[in-house]
Design a protein around this motif. Structure first.
Motif, PDB file in Angstrom:
ATOM      1  N   LEU A   1       0.851  -1.178   0.000  1.00 57.27           N
ATOM      2  CA  LEU A   1       0.000   0.000   0.000  1.00 57.27           C
ATOM      3  C   LEU A   1       0.890   1.232   0.000  1.00 57.27           C
ATOM      4  CD1 LEU A   1      -2.552  -1.364   2.623  1.00 57.27           C
ATOM      5  CD2 LEU A   1      -2.777  -1.389   0.137  1.00 57.27           C
ATOM      6  N   SER A   2       0.529   2.245   0.727  1.00 58.48           N
ATOM      7  CA  SER A   2       1.380   3.432   0.812  1.00 58.48           C
ATOM      8  C   SER A   2       2.629   3.101   1.613  1.00 58.48           C
ATOM      9  CB  SER A   2       0.604   4.579   1.465  1.00 58.48           C
ATOM     10  OG  SER A   2       0.275   4.239   2.802  1.00 58.48           O
ATOM     11  N   PHE A   3       3.544   4.054   1.695  1.00 59.25           N
ATOM     12  CA  PHE A   3       4.825   3.838   2.367  1.00 59.25           C
ATOM     13  C   PHE A   3       4.610   3.240   3.753  1.00 59.25           C
ATOM     14  CE2 PHE A   3       8.393   5.148   5.006  1.00 59.25           C
ATOM     15  CZ  PHE A   3       9.436   4.628   4.271  1.00 59.25           C
ATOM     16  N   GLY A   4       5.247   2.115   4.009  1.00 60.35           N
ATOM     17  CA  GLY A   4       5.205   1.511   5.328  1.00 60.35           C
ATOM     18  C   GLY A   4       3.972   0.664   5.606  1.00 60.35           C
ATOM     19  N   GLU A   5       3.174   0.372   4.590  1.00 55.85           N
ATOM     20  CA  GLU A   5       1.973  -0.434   4.804  1.00 55.85           C
ATOM     21  C   GLU A   5       1.923  -1.580   3.812  1.00 55.85           C
ATOM     22  OE1 GLU A   5      -1.928   1.574   6.005  1.00 55.85           O
ATOM     23  OE2 GLU A   5      -0.853   3.150   4.914  1.00 55.85           O
ATOM     24  N   VAL A   6       1.667  -2.763   4.353  1.00 55.57           N
ATOM     25  CA  VAL A   6       1.516  -3.958   3.539  1.00 55.57           C
ATOM     26  C   VAL A   6       0.232  -4.645   3.987  1.00 55.57           C
ATOM     27  CG1 VAL A   6       2.520  -6.202   2.945  1.00 55.57           C
ATOM     28  CG2 VAL A   6       4.023  -4.257   3.436  1.00 55.57           C
ATOM     29  N   GLU A   7      -0.576  -5.029   3.021  1.00 55.35           N
ATOM     30  CA  GLU A   7      -1.782  -5.789   3.328  1.00 55.35           C
ATOM     31  C   GLU A   7      -1.499  -7.244   2.984  1.00 55.35           C
ATOM     32  OE1 GLU A   7      -6.509  -6.039   2.130  1.00 55.35           O
ATOM     33  OE2 GLU A   7      -5.213  -4.626   1.087  1.00 55.35           O
ATOM     34  N   LEU A   8      -1.568  -8.121   4.000  1.00 52.71           N
ATOM     35  CA  LEU A   8      -1.395  -9.559   3.779  1.00 52.71           C
ATOM     36  C   LEU A   8      -2.768 -10.169   3.544  1.00 52.71           C
ATOM     37  CD1 LEU A   8       1.171 -10.460   6.595  1.00 52.71           C
ATOM     38  CD2 LEU A   8       1.621 -10.024   4.182  1.00 52.71           C
ATOM     39  N   TYR A   9      -2.846 -11.079   2.580  1.00 52.42           N
ATOM     40  CA  TYR A   9      -4.131 -11.710   2.263  1.00 52.42           C
ATOM     41  C   TYR A   9      -4.416 -12.917   3.148  1.00 52.42           C
ATOM     42  CZ  TYR A   9      -4.153  -8.688  -1.825  1.00 52.42           C
ATOM     43  OH  TYR A   9      -4.148  -7.591  -2.659  1.00 52.42           O
ATOM     44  N   GLU A  10      -3.440 -13.335   3.941  1.00 50.50           N
ATOM     45  CA  GLU A  10      -3.666 -14.412   4.901  1.00 50.50           C
ATOM     46  C   GLU A  10      -2.919 -14.080   6.184  1.00 50.50           C
ATOM     47  OE1 GLU A  10      -0.157 -15.810   2.341  1.00 50.50           O
ATOM     48  OE2 GLU A  10      -2.219 -15.606   1.751  1.00 50.50           O
ATOM     49  N   SER A  11      -3.348 -14.667   7.271  1.00 50.15           N
ATOM     50  CA  SER A  11      -2.724 -14.404   8.574  1.00 50.15           C
ATOM     51  C   SER A  11      -1.458 -15.245   8.729  1.00 50.15           C
ATOM     52  CB  SER A  11      -3.688 -14.750   9.709  1.00 50.15           C
ATOM     53  OG  SER A  11      -4.808 -13.915   9.661  1.00 50.15           O
ATOM     54  N   LEU A  12      -0.553 -14.731   9.527  1.00 48.37           N
ATOM     55  CA  LEU A  12       0.669 -15.465   9.846  1.00 48.37           C
ATOM     56  C   LEU A  12       0.511 -16.070  11.236  1.00 48.37           C
ATOM     57  CD1 LEU A  12       3.387 -12.816   8.867  1.00 48.37           C
ATOM     58  CD2 LEU A  12       2.612 -14.727   7.500  1.00 48.37           C
ATOM     59  N   ASN A  13       1.023 -17.302  11.421  1.00 49.24           N
ATOM     60  CA  ASN A  13       1.047 -17.826  12.780  1.00 49.24           C
ATOM     61  C   ASN A  13       2.219 -17.180  13.518  1.00 49.24           C
ATOM     62  OD1 ASN A  13       3.486 -19.367  12.410  1.00 49.24           O
ATOM     63  ND2 ASN A  13       2.277 -20.998  11.439  1.00 49.24           N
ATOM     64  N   GLN A  14       2.343 -17.406  14.807  1.00 48.53           N
ATOM     65  CA  GLN A  14       3.380 -16.733  15.607  1.00 48.53           C
ATOM     66  C   GLN A  14       4.785 -17.030  15.101  1.00 48.53           C
ATOM     67  OE1 GLN A  14       2.517 -17.805  19.703  1.00 48.53           O
ATOM     68  NE2 GLN A  14       1.810 -15.708  20.098  1.00 48.53           N
ATOM     69  N   ASP A  15       5.048 -18.269  14.740  1.00 49.28           N
ATOM     70  CA  ASP A  15       6.390 -18.622  14.245  1.00 49.28           C
ATOM     71  C   ASP A  15       6.700 -17.916  12.929  1.00 49.28           C
ATOM     72  OD1 ASP A  15       7.022 -20.237  16.377  1.00 49.28           O
ATOM     73  OD2 ASP A  15       6.470 -22.119  15.371  1.00 49.28           O
ATOM     74  N   GLN A  16       5.733 -17.924  12.000  1.00 49.32           N
ATOM     75  CA  GLN A  16       5.927 -17.237  10.724  1.00 49.32           C
ATOM     76  C   GLN A  16       6.158 -15.735  10.947  1.00 49.32           C
ATOM     77  OE1 GLN A  16       2.163 -18.480   9.013  1.00 49.32           O
ATOM     78  NE2 GLN A  16       3.249 -19.540   7.351  1.00 49.32           N
ATOM     79  N   HIS A  17       5.372 -15.165  11.840  1.00 42.44           N
ATOM     80  CA  HIS A  17       5.481 -13.727  12.143  1.00 42.44           C
ATOM     81  C   HIS A  17       6.861 -13.405  12.699  1.00 42.44           C
ATOM     82  CE1 HIS A  17       4.441  -9.833  14.028  1.00 42.44           C
ATOM     83  NE2 HIS A  17       3.579  -9.754  13.024  1.00 42.44           N
ATOM     84  N   ARG A  18       7.329 -14.215  13.650  1.00 39.99           N
ATOM     85  CA  ARG A  18       8.638 -13.995  14.276  1.00 39.99           C
ATOM     86  C   ARG A  18       9.763 -14.130  13.250  1.00 39.99           C
ATOM     87  NH1 ARG A  18      11.841 -17.570  15.577  1.00 39.99           N
ATOM     88  NH2 ARG A  18      10.345 -19.242  15.817  1.00 39.99           N
ATOM     89  N   ILE A  19       9.698 -15.179  12.416  1.00 42.03           N
ATOM     90  CA  ILE A  19      10.731 -15.403  11.393  1.00 42.03           C
ATOM     91  C   ILE A  19      10.760 -14.238  10.402  1.00 42.03           C
ATOM     92  CG2 ILE A  19      11.358 -16.845   9.401  1.00 42.03           C
ATOM     93  CD1 ILE A  19      10.316 -19.260  11.108  1.00 42.03           C
TER      94      ILE A  19
END
Length: 190
Positions: A31-49
């Motif tokens: 999206l605009s500077f500093g914004e990303v829209e993810l189409y699916e959620s990340l689990n905690q491990d994916q988010h941390r990695i």
């Protein structure tokens, strides 16, 4: 040999984000500077990695919308100050229009989160750009003052001295001396 480069932090960050999002197999939209829209959620491990991978590039995932807006304010200020063209509006108008918030709200939020004022941040960015332009040596102080929307060279010089402890002329002499010393050292090595 020295190589002076100019880079667009916005483009650089977008390319890194794009690359990392693709590597992690994520479906997304920038999206605009500093914004990303993810189409699916990340689990905690994916988010941390993913966070750790971005951290390698100095990019931090921000959980708080207020902090994200302050980052957008900073990016807009850097874009305003380091622009090759003179933007003929006041910074307050520029920020309000670019970020779609009242300047009063942006100013209060910035002071609360960044512990300094927007005006002070703008001054710091202008001084950094002034130093860069002095080092390049292609413009005199009058041209630099005009480029950065200062009312006079005296005003620029005053802010430069208050921020760095040196006048622009003193800074210029120090940089010239440093270049001569580096050049002499390089000749001794060759």
């Amino acid at each position: 040999m020295k190589l002076y480069v100019k880079f667009d932090i916005n483009t650089l960050c977008r390319k890194v984000l794009d690359q990392q999002l693709k590597e992690h197999g994520l479906r997304y939209r920038l999206l605009s500077f500093g914004e990303v829209e993810l189409y699916e959620s990340l689990n905690q491990d994916q988010h941390r990695i993913f966070q750790n991978k971005l951290a390698d590039y100095g990019i931090e995932v921000i959980e708080n919308q207020k902090i994200a807006l302050v980052q957008k304010i900073k990016a807009a200020i850097v874009q305003l100050v380091f622009s090759d063209e003179i933007i003929p509006v006041k910074a307050s108008v520029y920020l309000s229009e670019k970020l779609d918030h009242s300047y009063g709200y942006l100013s209060n939020l910035f002071s609360e989160i960044a512990c300094t004022s927007i005006e002070n941040f703008i001054i710091l960015q202008k001084i950094e750009y002034t130093k860069e332009l002095i080092v390049r040596g292609k413009q005199n102080l009058t041209e630099i003052a005009r480029k950065l929307n200062y009312s006079s060279v005296a005003h620029l010089s005053s802010q430069f001295k208050n921020t760095t402890g040196l006048t622009p002329s003193q800074f210029q002499k120090i940089m010239s001396k440093r270049r001569r010393l580096e050049s002499a050292a390089n000749h001794k090595i060759s």
